[in-house]
Structure formats: structure tokens, C-alpha cells
Scaffold this active site. Structure first.
Site, PDB file in Angstrom:
ATOM      1  N   ASP A   8       0.838  -1.205   0.000  1.00  0.00           N
ATOM      2  CA  ASP A   8       0.000   0.000   0.000  1.00  0.00           C
ATOM      3  C   ASP A   8       0.875   1.258   0.000  1.00  0.00           C
ATOM      4  O   ASP A   8       0.528   2.266  -0.619  1.00  0.00           O
ATOM      5  CB  ASP A   8      -0.918   0.002   1.230  1.00  0.00           C
ATOM      6  N   GLY A   9       2.005   1.189   0.705  1.00  0.00           N
ATOM      7  CA  GLY A   9       2.929   2.333   0.757  1.00  0.00           C
ATOM      8  C   GLY A   9       3.464   2.683  -0.625  1.00  0.00           C
ATOM      9  O   GLY A   9       3.682   3.853  -0.944  1.00  0.00           O
ATOM     10  N   ASP A  59      -2.487  15.220  21.772  1.00  0.00           N
ATOM     11  CA  ASP A  59      -1.325  15.053  20.888  1.00  0.00           C
ATOM     12  C   ASP A  59      -1.603  15.540  19.480  1.00  0.00           C
ATOM     13  O   ASP A  59      -0.717  16.069  18.815  1.00  0.00           O
ATOM     14  CB  ASP A  59      -0.936  13.568  20.816  1.00  0.00           C
ATOM     15  N   TYR A  90      -3.974   4.903   9.541  1.00  0.00           N
ATOM     16  CA  TYR A  90      -3.715   5.616  10.809  1.00  0.00           C
ATOM     17  C   TYR A  90      -5.011   5.871  11.583  1.00  0.00           C
ATOM     18  O   TYR A  90      -5.088   5.711  12.800  1.00  0.00           O
ATOM     19  CB  TYR A  90      -3.021   6.942  10.471  1.00  0.00           C
ATOM     20  N   SER A  91      -6.044   6.262  10.864  1.00  0.00           N
ATOM     21  CA  SER A  91      -7.331   6.593  11.487  1.00  0.00           C
ATOM     22  C   SER A  91      -7.846   5.432  12.344  1.00  0.00           C
ATOM     23  O   SER A  91      -8.361   5.637  13.445  1.00  0.00           O
ATOM     24  CB  SER A  91      -8.333   6.934  10.377  1.00  0.00           C
ATOM     25  N   LYS A  92      -7.675   4.220  11.824  1.00  0.00           N
ATOM     26  CA  LYS A  92      -8.151   3.039  12.572  1.00  0.00           C
ATOM     27  C   LYS A  92      -7.361   2.870  13.869  1.00  0.00           C
ATOM     28  O   LYS A  92      -7.918   2.498  14.902  1.00  0.00           O
ATOM     29  CB  LYS A  92      -8.055   1.788  11.695  1.00  0.00           C
ATOM     30  N   THR A 147      -8.735   2.620   7.074  1.00  0.00           N
ATOM     31  CA  THR A 147      -8.152   1.380   7.586  1.00  0.00           C
ATOM     32  C   THR A 147      -6.675   1.567   7.962  1.00  0.00           C
ATOM     33  O   THR A 147      -6.018   0.602   8.361  1.00  0.00           O
ATOM     34  CB  THR A 147      -8.271   0.270   6.524  1.00  0.00           C
ATOM     35  N   ALA A 169      -4.811  10.923  21.318  1.00  0.00           N
ATOM     36  CA  ALA A 169      -4.562  11.163  22.755  1.00  0.00           C
ATOM     37  C   ALA A 169      -5.085  12.522  23.222  1.00  0.00           C
ATOM     38  O   ALA A 169      -4.301  13.381  23.646  1.00  0.00           O
ATOM     39  CB  ALA A 169      -3.068  11.006  23.057  1.00  0.00           C
ATOM     40  N   GLU A 219      -4.597  10.153   4.651  1.00  0.00           N
ATOM     41  CA  GLU A 219      -4.963  11.091   5.710  1.00  0.00           C
ATOM     42  C   GLU A 219      -3.947  12.221   5.828  1.00  0.00           C
ATOM     43  O   GLU A 219      -2.857  12.165   5.267  1.00  0.00           O
ATOM     44  CB  GLU A 219      -5.055  10.393   7.074  1.00  0.00           C
TER      45      GLU A 219
HETATM   46  P1  NAD Z   1       4.520   2.317   6.712  1.00  0.00           P
HETATM   47  O1  NAD Z   1       5.304   1.400   5.843  1.00  0.00           O
HETATM   48  O2  NAD Z   1       4.957   2.539   8.129  1.00  0.00           O
HETATM   49  O3  NAD Z   1       2.986   1.868   6.637  1.00  0.00           O
HETATM   50  C1  NAD Z   1       2.291   1.619   7.727  1.00  0.00           C
HETATM   51  C2  NAD Z   1       1.318   0.471   7.446  1.00  0.00           C
HETATM   52  O4  NAD Z   1       0.093   1.023   6.982  1.00  0.00           O
HETATM   53  C3  NAD Z   1       1.732  -0.567   6.396  1.00  0.00           C
HETATM   54  O5  NAD Z   1       1.460  -1.841   6.904  1.00  0.00           O
HETATM   55  C4  NAD Z   1       0.834  -0.240   5.207  1.00  0.00           C
HETATM   56  O6  NAD Z   1       0.542  -1.392   4.413  1.00  0.00           O
HETATM   57  C5  NAD Z   1      -0.403   0.209   5.919  1.00  0.00           C
HETATM   58  N1  NAD Z   1      -1.331   1.011   5.128  1.00  0.00           N
HETATM   59  C6  NAD Z   1      -1.063   2.074   4.337  1.00  0.00           C
HETATM   60  N2  NAD Z   1      -2.196   2.547   3.812  1.00  0.00           N
HETATM   61  C7  NAD Z   1      -3.195   1.758   4.273  1.00  0.00           C
HETATM   62  C8  NAD Z   1      -4.592   1.757   4.112  1.00  0.00           C
HETATM   63  N3  NAD Z   1      -5.205   2.678   3.365  1.00  0.00           N
HETATM   64  N4  NAD Z   1      -5.324   0.822   4.756  1.00  0.00           N
HETATM   65  C9  NAD Z   1      -4.728  -0.107   5.539  1.00  0.00           C
HETATM   66  N5  NAD Z   1      -3.411  -0.156   5.747  1.00  0.00           N
HETATM   67  C10 NAD Z   1      -2.654   0.783   5.121  1.00  0.00           C
HETATM   68  O7  NAD Z   1       4.435   3.710   6.057  1.00  0.00           O
HETATM   69  P2  NAD Z   1       4.047   4.062   4.602  1.00  0.00           P
HETATM   70  O8  NAD Z   1       4.048   2.852   3.740  1.00  0.00           O
HETATM   71  O9  NAD Z   1       4.878   5.215   4.260  1.00  0.00           O
HETATM   72  O10 NAD Z   1       2.543   4.514   4.815  1.00  0.00           O
HETATM   73  C11 NAD Z   1       2.198   5.734   5.378  1.00  0.00           C
HETATM   74  C12 NAD Z   1       0.963   5.489   6.127  1.00  0.00           C
HETATM   75  O11 NAD Z   1       1.279   4.888   7.370  1.00  0.00           O
HETATM   76  C13 NAD Z   1       0.213   6.735   6.506  1.00  0.00           C
HETATM   77  O12 NAD Z   1      -0.626   7.192   5.473  1.00  0.00           O
HETATM   78  C14 NAD Z   1      -0.561   6.282   7.719  1.00  0.00           C
HETATM   79  O13 NAD Z   1      -1.860   5.851   7.384  1.00  0.00           O
HETATM   80  C15 NAD Z   1       0.198   5.090   8.223  1.00  0.00           C
HETATM   81  N6  NAD Z   1       0.620   5.358   9.594  1.00  0.00           N
HETATM   82  C16 NAD Z   1      -0.006   4.691  10.569  1.00  0.00           C
HETATM   83  C17 NAD Z   1       0.285   4.955  11.889  1.00  0.00           C
HETATM   84  C18 NAD Z   1      -0.450   4.198  12.949  1.00  0.00           C
HETATM   85  O14 NAD Z   1      -1.286   3.348  12.600  1.00  0.00           O
HETATM   86  N7  NAD Z   1      -0.205   4.502  14.217  1.00  0.00           N
HETATM   87  C19 NAD Z   1       1.234   5.919  12.226  1.00  0.00           C
HETATM   88  C20 NAD Z   1       1.875   6.591  11.187  1.00  0.00           C
HETATM   89  C21 NAD Z   1       1.554   6.319   9.862  1.00  0.00           C
END
Ligand code: NAD
Length: 265
Positions: free
Chosen positions: A45-46, A149, A162-164, A160, A184, A122
């Protein structure tokens, strides 16, 4: 049809990309990295997120296809061992596509400059060195004073990601809506936030007016931005959409089950 292959640097993706490029050449597809009709991403997905930002100025004319070198992803319909089938589907292409909403982010700064971003997943606003304080407005009306935060504004397909993790609901991607989740938040007798995610209507927008500090961090998908002092940030559904060439249908809720529960396997 002009096609380009966009991959990450893991060995499985490089191998799959080489194989795909060979099959595309044999199939007389035109390879065009600058102005493709179809962008095939290989990775996860990244990788699709990176390709989206690379081609964000051509969203009207491009359809994306995601190939995953691991498990199935949210933006990826194909696995790397199905590349021959994908090329057959490309040959039979009749322009079929699905499209999903994007997030439009406009930041206005205290020095009268501004910045504009499109997000596929997001955008967040956070403060790492202490409490973030911001007024929150919905459709121009004051809603709450947030302390905590940070806040995350997500698209349906980003719900699905970060939001989740912030306790947000998983949204069906056919909805035209944005979701705001808290990161937070502080809640006590003095400070009060809604403390639950909100989902806005298609014609609504969300505005943040943080207190005048210069140490906020903005994220837009995988990008981290250190903005100057922020006056206001406005989030709304973008007029642009992302288009996917969808040759086979997988139910969204099957994808969710596969990614987060996996009881069917
Ligand atoms: P990354 O490789 O750290 O990806 C984080 C994870 O999010 C990977 O497993 C990726 O497959 C998954 N992911 C990405 N988009 C998704 C989606 N739409 N639905 C479900 N899973 C998804 O970082 P990256 O590849 O550069 O991706 C950036 C994304 O990481 C940001 O857009 C954000 O959504 C996510 N993120 C999540 C958190 C968290 O969950 N606490 C924190 C920071 C960033």
C-alpha cells in the site's frame, strides 16, 4: 495504452517488475513513465501511496493498479504471482475503473503564505513537544477546543490506516465523507473534547486554528512537514479523485476481514 511500472526496492518487487516489463513489451504495450494511462505499482500500500504522490498532477487521466509482493493490501488487487493474468486483463481492458475520494488540505500561515496538499490516506496535525491546542470548526461553526497530541483527518480509503489506530471507524470507500479522529486527547474537568471520531457530510469542511506556535508537525500520507506558524488549516473532500483500473471485484468487507481478522483462512 501507455503503461508504467512503479516499484519499491525490495528484491521481490524488483523481480516482479522486471518480469512485468518484459511481458508488457512482448504484448506491445507502450511504456511511458512521464504520461502513462495506467500506473502499475509493485510493492505494498505504501508503494501505491508513493505512486499517487508522484502522479498527483495527472489524476484525471491515470488509472492505478496495485500489485502486492506480500499479502493482499487495500490498494492492491493483484499478487506478484498473478502477473501473467494481469497482463491478459490489461489486453482485454475496456476502460473499467472505480474512483475514490481524496482529502484536500489547505494550510494558511501567519506570514501570509499558504500551502496546498492532496492526501490519499490522511493528514494529521500533531505537536510532539507538549500539548497541541487548537480550535476546531465544522462548516465554519465553532465545534470544540482540542487539547492533546493531535488530530487526524482521513479519507474513506484511509480509514483502515492511521485513522483506525486512533479508534476510527472503518468506512466503505464508496462514501463521500471525511473522518476526524483524536490522537490522545486530554479530557478532565477543565478540558473537554467530543472523545469520539466524527464523520462529516460531503459538503462539509473542517477547520483547525491552532494557537500560535511554530512547533507543529503536519503529515500528509507518508510525508512529514514542519510548517511555519499556522493560522488555519482547512480540510475538505477534494474535487480530484483517484481512479483504479479494476478488472476483478473483491468485496471491501472481505478485504477488511482478510487484513484484520483472517479467520476465513
Ligand atoms: P509504513 O510502511 O509505516 O505503513 C504503515 C502500514 O500502513 C503498512 O502496513 C501499510 O501497508 C499500511 N497502510 C497504508 N495505507 C493503508 C490503508 N489505506 N489501509 C490499511 N493499511 C494501510 O508507512 P508508509 O508505507 O509510508 O505509509 C504511510 C501510512 O502509514 C500513513 O498514510 C498512515 O496511514 C500510516 N501510519 C499509521 C500509523 C499508525 O497506525 N499509528 C502511524 C503513522 C503512519
Amino acid at each position: 495504452m501507455r503503461v508504467t511500472v512503479f516499484h519499491n526496492s525490495i528484491p521481490a518487487s524488483i523481480t516482479a517488475a522486471q518480469k512485468l516489463i518484459k511481458l508488457l513489451k512482448n504484448g506491445h504495450f507502450e511504456l511511458d513513465e512521464r504520461h502513462p494511462d495506467v500506473v502499475i505499482t509493485i510493492g505494498g500500500d505504501g508503494t501505491l501511496l508513493s505512486a499517487f504522490h508522484r502522479y498527483a498532477d495527472q489524476l484525471d487521466t491515470i488509472r492505478f493498479i496495485g500489485v502486492h509482493t506480500g499479502h493482499l493490501g487495500f490498494y492492491t488487487d493483484w499478487r506478484d504471482f498473478e502477473i501473467e493474468d494481469l497482463v491478459i486483463a490489461l489486453k482485454e481492458d475496456s476502460g473499467q475503473s472505480v474512483s475514490y475520494p481524496l482529502l484536500d488540505v489547505r494550510a494558511m500561515y501567519a506570514d501570509a503564505t499558504s500551502a496546498h496538499y492532496l492526501a490519499l490516506n490522511e493528514s494529521t496535525l500533531k505537536r510532539l513537544n507538549g500539548t497541541m491546542r487548537t480550535e476546531v470548526y465544522i462548516k465554519g461553526d465553532f465545534f470544540e477546543s482540542f487539547r492533546g497530541d493531535g488530530l487526524c483527518v482521513s479519507t474513506p480509503t484511509g480509514s483502515t490506516a492511521y485513522s483506525k489506530s486512533n479508534g476510527g471507524a472503518v468506512m466503505h470507500p464508496r462514501l463521500d465523507a471525511l473522518q476526524v479522529t483524536e490522537i490522545a486527547s486530554i479530557n478532565n474537568r477543565v478540558f473537554r473534547t467530543l472523545s469520539s471520531p466524527i464523520i462529516t457530510a460531503p459538503d462539509e469542511w473542517v477547520t483547525l486554528e491552532p494557537t500560535g506556535r511554530d512547533d507543529y508537525v503536519m503529515t500528509v500520507d507518508q510525508f512529514v512537514i514542519n510548517p511555519p506558524t499556522i493560522k488555519q488549516i482547512r480540510y475538505k473532500i477534494a474535487k480530484e479523485r483517484i481512479h483504479f483500473a479494476r478488472y476483478r471485484h473483491m468485496h471491501f468487507w472481505d478485504r477488511v476481514e482478510d487484513a484484520f481478522i483472517g479467520a476465513k483462512h
